[in-house]
Every structure is written in structure tokens, then in C-alpha cells.
Scaffold this motif. Sequence first.
Motif, PDB file in Angstrom:
ATOM      1  N   LYS A   2       0.839  -1.197   0.000  1.00  0.00           N
ATOM      2  CA  LYS A   2       0.000   0.000   0.000  1.00  0.00           C
ATOM      3  C   LYS A   2       0.884   1.260   0.000  1.00  0.00           C
ATOM      4  O   LYS A   2       0.666   2.177  -0.793  1.00  0.00           O
ATOM      5  CB  LYS A   2      -0.901  -0.034   1.237  1.00  0.00           C
ATOM      6  N   GLU A   3       1.882   1.249   0.854  1.00  0.00           N
ATOM      7  CA  GLU A   3       2.697   2.454   1.011  1.00  0.00           C
ATOM      8  C   GLU A   3       3.699   2.637  -0.125  1.00  0.00           C
ATOM      9  O   GLU A   3       3.962   3.752  -0.558  1.00  0.00           O
ATOM     10  CB  GLU A   3       3.413   2.418   2.369  1.00  0.00           C
ATOM     11  N   LYS A   4       4.263   1.544  -0.639  1.00  0.00           N
ATOM     12  CA  LYS A   4       5.330   1.657  -1.644  1.00  0.00           C
ATOM     13  C   LYS A   4       4.793   1.637  -3.071  1.00  0.00           C
ATOM     14  O   LYS A   4       5.370   2.249  -3.967  1.00  0.00           O
ATOM     15  CB  LYS A   4       6.345   0.520  -1.480  1.00  0.00           C
ATOM     16  N   GLN A   5       3.718   0.896  -3.316  1.00  0.00           N
ATOM     17  CA  GLN A   5       3.267   0.738  -4.701  1.00  0.00           C
ATOM     18  C   GLN A   5       1.843   1.215  -4.912  1.00  0.00           C
ATOM     19  O   GLN A   5       1.377   1.256  -6.046  1.00  0.00           O
ATOM     20  CB  GLN A   5       3.342  -0.745  -5.109  1.00  0.00           C
ATOM     21  N   GLY A   6       1.158   1.514  -3.851  1.00  0.00           N
ATOM     22  CA  GLY A   6      -0.239   1.905  -3.983  1.00  0.00           C
ATOM     23  C   GLY A   6      -1.124   0.675  -4.054  1.00  0.00           C
ATOM     24  O   GLY A   6      -1.010  -0.102  -5.000  1.00  0.00           O
ATOM     25  N   ALA A   7      -1.938   0.459  -3.073  1.00  0.00           N
ATOM     26  CA  ALA A   7      -2.859  -0.685  -3.072  1.00  0.00           C
ATOM     27  C   ALA A   7      -3.931  -0.401  -2.034  1.00  0.00           C
ATOM     28  O   ALA A   7      -3.712   0.384  -1.102  1.00  0.00           O
ATOM     29  CB  ALA A   7      -2.113  -1.970  -2.695  1.00  0.00           C
ATOM     30  N   SER A   8      -5.096  -0.995  -2.216  1.00  0.00           N
ATOM     31  CA  SER A   8      -6.099  -0.901  -1.156  1.00  0.00           C
ATOM     32  C   SER A   8      -6.061  -2.216  -0.393  1.00  0.00           C
ATOM     33  O   SER A   8      -5.844  -3.286  -0.980  1.00  0.00           O
ATOM     34  CB  SER A   8      -7.485  -0.670  -1.752  1.00  0.00           C
ATOM     35  N   VAL A   9      -6.218  -2.114   0.922  1.00  0.00           N
ATOM     36  CA  VAL A   9      -6.093  -3.312   1.754  1.00  0.00           C
ATOM     37  C   VAL A   9      -7.379  -3.531   2.554  1.00  0.00           C
ATOM     38  O   VAL A   9      -7.767  -2.688   3.364  1.00  0.00           O
ATOM     39  CB  VAL A   9      -4.891  -3.207   2.714  1.00  0.00           C
TER      40      VAL A   9
END
Lengths: 248, 319
Positions: free
Chosen positions: A50-57
Motif C-alpha cells: 500500500k505504502e510503496k506501490q499503492g494498493a487498497s487493503v
Amino acid sequence: MKILVCISHVPDTTSKINFTEGDTKFDTNGVQFVINPNDEFGLTRAMWFKEKQGASVTVVNVGGPETEPTLRKALAIGADEAIRVNTEAIDGFAVAKQLSKVIEDGGYDLVIAGRESIDYNGGMVPGMIAGLTNANFVNNCISLEVEGTNATAIREIDGGKETVTTSLPLVIGGQKGLVEESDLRIPNMRGIMMARKKPLQVVEPIATEAETSSIKFEKPAPKGAVTLVSPDNLDELVNLLHNEAKVI
Amino acid sequence: MSVLVYTESEQGKFKKVALEVASYAKAVANQLGTTVTAVTINASDASILGNYGVDKVLNVTNEQLDAFNAKAYADVIKQAAEKEDAKVVIVSSSADSKYLAPLLAVGLHAGYATNVIEAPSSTSPFTVKRTAFTNKAFNITTINTDVKLVAVSNNSFGLVENSGSASAEDFAPAIPEFGVHVQSVDKASDKVSIADAEIVVSAGRGLKGPENWGMIEELADVLGAATACSKPVSDLGWRPHSEHVGQTGKPVAANLYIAIGISGAIQHLAGINASKVKVVINTDPEAPFFKAADYGVVGDAFEVVPALIEKLKAFKAQQ
Ligand SMILES: Cc1cc2nc3c(=O)[nH]c(=O)nc-3n(C[C@H](O)[C@H](O)[C@H](O)COP(=O)(O)OP(=O)(O)OC[C@H]3O[C@@H](n4cnc5c(N)ncnc54)[C@H](O)[C@@H]3O)c2cc1C
């Protein structure tokens, strides 16, 4: 990337294990519940994505309302939203069935589950959801990188490790190694406050049949006292291992 | 209808767990009044399986299956189970079998019981005993589906010889798309793996540093054992992570577990409780491990281990 992290709500390792109702139910009295350790490594790796590549968790648990504090803890660690499937987790297959429905409805690219939960130790859920949703599956996963729709993972094998490549959608059975232990996060006050405002959706279960049924529990017979051998008399130890224990 | 067992091999040779699950399958087949069919993948000589109760072997030989692939292997076993109309399918608890088994369970619509430690107490309903709560309890489980899948805990049933011989048949199943591709394998091939080992020699932070592992390896050599370690030892990089046993590491179900300079914290015990005989060597008589141990030596590892190696060498020489 849409990530789903499966969270098992388990008794802390140091818990005393007791049973009630004629040894048919786990006695939760005085037991502290935690995020299953293997799942915590997975959750932390999801936060990294999420923080490094962008993702929803999204985190998900199959269980009754008593598991919500565990989901809130996952939200406080940084997950964006939580889902609780409102039914008792009766066996690995039933849990996998419910989770597969959540995965199909949510269209997740990556599903992170723990290699096994530390209560029933089944190690069945990750593989079953991969089988049910037709996703790729990497078990005993100790490292995971994702680029576009391609993934590279390292998994532990008996006596070593193996590097594999695969593609999304992917399910992993994760464990220690996915992140360093020092990277595990303890929720801070801000996280806890924010978690209260994050959505925790309760969904009703789909109908499933129990493929297995737990009949009862038993505890091992109490262990006898240790036989101490003097360090000056190791012949006796060899003798005991050979003649009494018959293991050498 | 027969009982189907997947007998794992490595570089053509059967693993010990393969012979153990064959023994287990024979016990189940006896209860059901039927025969045992084994499925092998790239095994060189399957005749030994007859000695462990297998009546018929389906030999799969296919270069594509040289490296383990959970999905493909699960599919091959599924096709074998369907061909044999197997109602009970048995696998081991090796890392590979536990990887493929959930996929196989879904494929066969089979109820799946893991960590099973005894032959079924009843076959109707099909009832097995398995470990739960990291070996702090047992759970009696029934499998309700028509087809049943059982993963037998390593070293729990043991090897049971049966004088018999197995007929062999070549089997050429369809191979599915892999989905996951092996790029490289990093494995110490000359060593006994923890999962296969009957004896495990394990050491902890009490050993003070990686330079002191020579005597641990020597003790393991004398005993034909695998080496293992506690979590801090692998965290500190003294030993590889693959040796870390415990709740967050590998489970060990050995016949003999020797713990040297390990305190016996509950998370460590969780991984080794299933071992049958435990020996502890520790300077601290209050170390919690003594409560879990069968035999103990209160003493300094740096004195006890070299002396024990000499005693064992002398013992082995007499055998
Ligand atoms: C969530 C969680 C999961 C965990 N998972 C695991 C796990 O999977 N596996 C695991 O092992 N741990 C695990 N731990 C850690 C566990 O709690 C202990 O910290 C760890 O097992 C201690 O390792 P140790 O006994 O090697 O070291 P120590 O606790 O430092 O003990 C060393 C022992 O060596 C003895 N000693 C010292 N010098 C000598 C000598 N010369 N000769 C003989 N004995 C000597 C000491 O008396 C002491 O008993 C986990 C902890 C947590 C919180």
C-alpha cells in the motif's frame, strides 16, 4: 492493486487450552485473542504494498461479533476496510467457501492468508480458496514482489527454499519472512482513533455444508517427571535412550 | 474402490514419509476390506511399496513433473483417485503434500482432515484423531463427504512392513497449466531434512555463537540426525531460517528431539511437542524445557556435548 488479507482470530500462544460442554467446545474463559501470527506477517506485507506501490487493503474474518476487536486492530495497523462474514468458522472448507464468495464479490488481485492458524493448524484455507476461485497459489511464502500482474515469490521447502514466478490473481499462504519481525506494527493512538471511523462491514454467510465435524477434544495424558542424568554419567543417558526409550 | 495413497519421491527415491503413508493406507484398507493403490510421480523403482502394503502402483513418468508443482501434482492425484474410484485418499504432512492437499480436496469435493495421528477409530462415520492447538490437544473429527482426504502427521503412525508385492501400471494423466513456475531451488541436498528426520539435534542461544555449531553438527552426524535451532538463533543469522523450529518456524515430529541450550519457551515447545522423546541439555535447572523433557542433563553444553559424542561413537561402534 486490491489486496484482501484473511485474518484468523486465535488464542494467544501462551493461553491455557481447556474445553467445556463435555469437551466439545474450546473454553474461551480468560483467553486473550490475537491476530494469527502468520496473518500478521501478511498484513504487514500488504501495508508495504500500500505504502510503496499503492494498493487498497481489506481485511476479512469469518466469525461471530467477538472477532471484531481483532479486525479493528488490523484497521488500526492500517488496513482500509474490514469485512466480517457473520458465521461460526466450523471447518477449513466452510471458511474457504465464505472467503471465496467475498473474493469473487470484491474482485481482489492478491489474497494474503497465513500458512496456518495456530489454533486448528489446518493449513487448508489458503489452498482451498485458490482452488475455489481458480487463482494461482504459493504456499509457505517468505517473500513476495508484484510488478503489474506478475509476481515473484520465495517459498520455504523442506530443507531449503525455492523461487517461483506466477501471475495475479494470486493467493499466498504467508509466514514469517514475508516481512522482518521488526517491521510488525503495534497500533498507535492515531491508528486506533482512525480505525473507529473505518468501515467494518458485516455480511451474511452463504449456505454451505460442513464437510467435517468436530466431535470432541482430548488433552494429552499428563507427562511424567523428567529423568535427570548427571553430566558425569552420560553412559547412563545412552543406555536409557537405547534400552528404555528405544530411540537409538 | 480402493484406498489411494500418494507416495512422494525425491530424485526417484521414496521419502520415508511415503512408506509411512503407505503403511497407514494399508491399515485403512484393512478396515474397509479393500486394497491399496499408490500413485508415484517420477519414482525409479516402486517395488518397495509392496513391502508396506501397496497392492497396485500407478507410475506416472513425465519430465514436466520433474520439479514439484502443487497444482499439477494435485491434478494428477485427482485423476488417479477418479480412475481407481477411491473413496479415501491419503497424503503425508510434508511441505509439498500439505501444499497440494487443499487443491486436491477442492478438486475431489473431499472433506479433508490434517495432522492425523492414528488409523481411523471408525470408518462409518469416518472418524480420525488429529492434533490441534499446536499439539496441546487432540481433536476427534469425522469426515462427512463421500470421498475423504487424510493428511497423516509425519512419524505418527510409523512404518509397518507387510510381505506383499505390488503390481505396476503406467499411468499417463493429462497435465494442466502450471500457473506457478519454479525459477531456482536452494537446498542443501546432502543433509537430512527436519521433516524427514527421525532424530533432530537442536540448539539455542545458549550456544553463544555460530562458531560453536561444529559440535552440534558432529552430534547430528553420529546420530544420523537433522540439525535445527530456536528462533533467536535464526534471527541472529547464526543458522539458516529453514532450521528454525517452533510456532513460527517448522514443526518437528521426530522420535528423538535433543534440545541444547534452549530455554523451552512455549512458542518453541509448540513446534516440537509432537516429538516422542525429548532430551534437554541446559545449564539452568529451572529452564522450562525440563518440564517438557523425558531426559535431562543439567550441565554446560560445551562439556556435555563433546562427551556425549564420544559415548555415542563408542555405542555405535559396538552395535
Ligand atoms: C509470537 C512469537 C512466536 C515465537 N515463535 C518461536 C518459534 O517458532 N521458535 C522459537 O524457538 N521461539 C519462538 N519465539 C521465541 C521464544 O519465545 C523464545 O524467545 C525462544 O525460543 C528462546 O530461544 P533460546 O531458548 O534459544 O534462547 P534463550 O531464551 O536465550 O535461552 C537460552 C538457554 O540456553 C541455556 N544456556 C546458556 N548457556 C548454556 C550452556 N553453556 N550450556 C547449556 N545451556 C546453556 C540457558 O540456560 C537458556 O535456558 C516466539 C516468540 C513469540 C512472541
